[in-house]
Design a protein around this motif. Sequence first.
Motif, PDB file in Angstrom:
ATOM      1  N   GLU A   8       0.823  -1.219   0.000  1.00 15.28           N
ATOM      2  CA  GLU A   8       0.000   0.000   0.000  1.00 15.28           C
ATOM      3  C   GLU A   8       0.848   1.256   0.000  1.00 15.28           C
ATOM      4  N   ARG A   9       2.055   1.152  -0.513  1.00 18.42           N
ATOM      5  CA  ARG A   9       2.914   2.330  -0.581  1.00 18.42           C
ATOM      6  C   ARG A   9       2.676   3.064  -1.893  1.00 18.42           C
ATOM      7  N   PRO A  10       2.992   4.369  -1.913  1.00 18.21           N
ATOM      8  CA  PRO A  10       2.628   5.183  -3.073  1.00 18.21           C
ATOM      9  C   PRO A  10       3.197   4.687  -4.411  1.00 18.21           C
ATOM     10  N   HIS A  11       4.334   3.991  -4.360  1.00 16.69           N
ATOM     11  CA  HIS A  11       4.921   3.562  -5.634  1.00 16.69           C
ATOM     12  C   HIS A  11       4.449   2.175  -6.061  1.00 16.69           C
ATOM     13  N   ARG A  12       3.690   1.489  -5.199  1.00 15.16           N
ATOM     14  CA  ARG A  12       3.252   0.119  -5.547  1.00 15.16           C
ATOM     15  C   ARG A  12       1.939   0.196  -6.320  1.00 15.16           C
ATOM     16  N   ILE A  13       2.009   0.729  -7.537  1.00 10.61           N
ATOM     17  CA  ILE A  13       0.766   0.955  -8.277  1.00 10.61           C
ATOM     18  C   ILE A  13       0.382  -0.242  -9.164  1.00 10.61           C
ATOM     19  N   PHE A  14       1.201  -1.293  -9.102  1.00  6.00           N
ATOM     20  CA  PHE A  14       0.865  -2.477  -9.905  1.00  6.00           C
ATOM     21  C   PHE A  14       0.604  -3.699  -9.010  1.00  6.00           C
TER      22      PHE A  14
END
Lengths: 264, 316
Positions: A126-132
């Motif tokens: 759920e971190r901002p860069h984990r968009i995939f």
Amino acid sequence: MTDPTATLTRPVIVVQNAVKSFSGRVVVDIAELTLGDVPIEGLIGPNGAGKTTLMRMVMHSTGLDRGTITLWPHGAVAGGGVVLSNLPSHRMAGHGVVKSNQVIMDFDKLTIWDSLLLAAAASKSERPHRIFDEPRVFAEASDEVARYLDEFGIREPSTYAKSAGEKKLLDILRCLLLKPKFLLLDEPTAGLPEELTAKVIDEVRTVASQGTAVVIVEHNLDVIWNLCDEVHFMAEGKVIMKGTPAEIRAHRTVVEKYLGEGHV
Amino acid sequence: MNLDWLDAFLIYGFFTIVVVSGLGLLLHLQLGLARIANFGVVGFFGIGMYSFGVLYVKVDWPFGDPWQFLVCIAAGTLAAGLSGVVVGWLVGDLNEDGVLVGTLGFATAVFILATTEKELTGGAQGMGGLQFPYDVGGVKANELLWLVITAAVVGGIVFYVWRVHRSPYGRLLVAVGSNEPLARSLGKPTFRTKLWLFAVTSAGMGLLGAMYGVMERFLRPTNLGVDITLAAMVALVLGGSARVWGAVVGVVLTVGFFDIIVQNYLPVPVEWYSQALPVMREALFGAALILVLMFRPFGILGDMRRDKLMRSLHGD
């Protein structure tokens, strides 16, 4: 009832000298209380006895005026205690301490699937860069979520929870998905239809038999008498009696004085 | 390249649309998902713009463009991101009113610093010396290329926002916006989530500020007026604050209509350009906001539809 002699190591929560007052009125004042000695404990008492406040104090969603609440993850004598009353409320779930809510709490913008996946998702996803990461979270949690949806007869999980009962159930399912080691349930069956109440009770028995310590606040005393191994009776902020359901029921006068006739 | 056919005002109009869309998209993550009403957008925009400008113009770098340019723009972005962390830390636990006042106060502080720190920023007179990191032949061609580069950056922001909606992170943001205590009880570090959200979105706003500064080439505190925040906010609410494309639709209908149609194609008296038009612009944006809140409170595109999204992602 579950087997209290089971050899699983259960966590224990010790409440010491815990005081909470609102506007000068003492709501909880407990010198010493150990929760988790037996698999399933009940917490009963009249309205205003301080049951919900005590639960909220354990979760540190309500701060203590003084005192400490400590979690012993491997039982009282095993060491490595965590002072819950020093931790922010979001750290509780990480230590396995989870609570369902007395009043209906829901995410109005999230669907049922969303809500359950949120509970199941690890914070590293759920971190901002984990968009995939959605496919991974879904793959990891979907079987368990689908099992609950099926078991509790939720037919349209892609929509929003509508009824109060559905929201209440969702609250409990979110707690179960967090894989609790210490599960606090605040009136879990209030507002639930009978067949769902039975299913919730079955599920609570299952998690307790797998090593989770369960504390349940409930006004439906049939649930307490049938489910709990031990019962704490609270009144005016204190635990005034503790014993097996049979022992508590034997104190007919005390129970009837507080809860009214017909409850034993 | 012969660009006589292209009106310089048109490039500038489209550039404004692109930049405000980018700001609106970043604001959408804050307001639309996490329900944080940030009225200090231009503050982060200004930190990026001036950090980049001061570093680029005042520091004697041992290397020239494009490295000097890239290092300075990265530093401006970073400075805005850090300011986002500080502001987020200060307002993260406040209610809506506190966030509004705190962020508005931050933007005002940035404006005042840009005006009073004359040695660094040139004060009210402004600061020149900025230039494009390339020369493709003529001002207009350079500006057109900068518009394309900025549009590509904003395209990247659209993609990021689109992906956030489809990620566990987006779900967490919606949860934090919907019911923060409940999210906390599920073990979600809501304060840290808001801090990171502020860091990332403020960095993006700072990058857009620096890119805006390059197009302007001359930085003045008047670039940091509240009109930029209002344009992004009005456009987002008009388009639909909870939808990915809400900001873009809103900006096209507001900034697009005014800065391109009205300013380029309507027979407006020349003397209106300096005084009357900016005021009319704010008045029309304000009227649009009132109308949309009265008749379509979720904006033109409507409210978030997680049910449709979840069906499209995971089936029924």
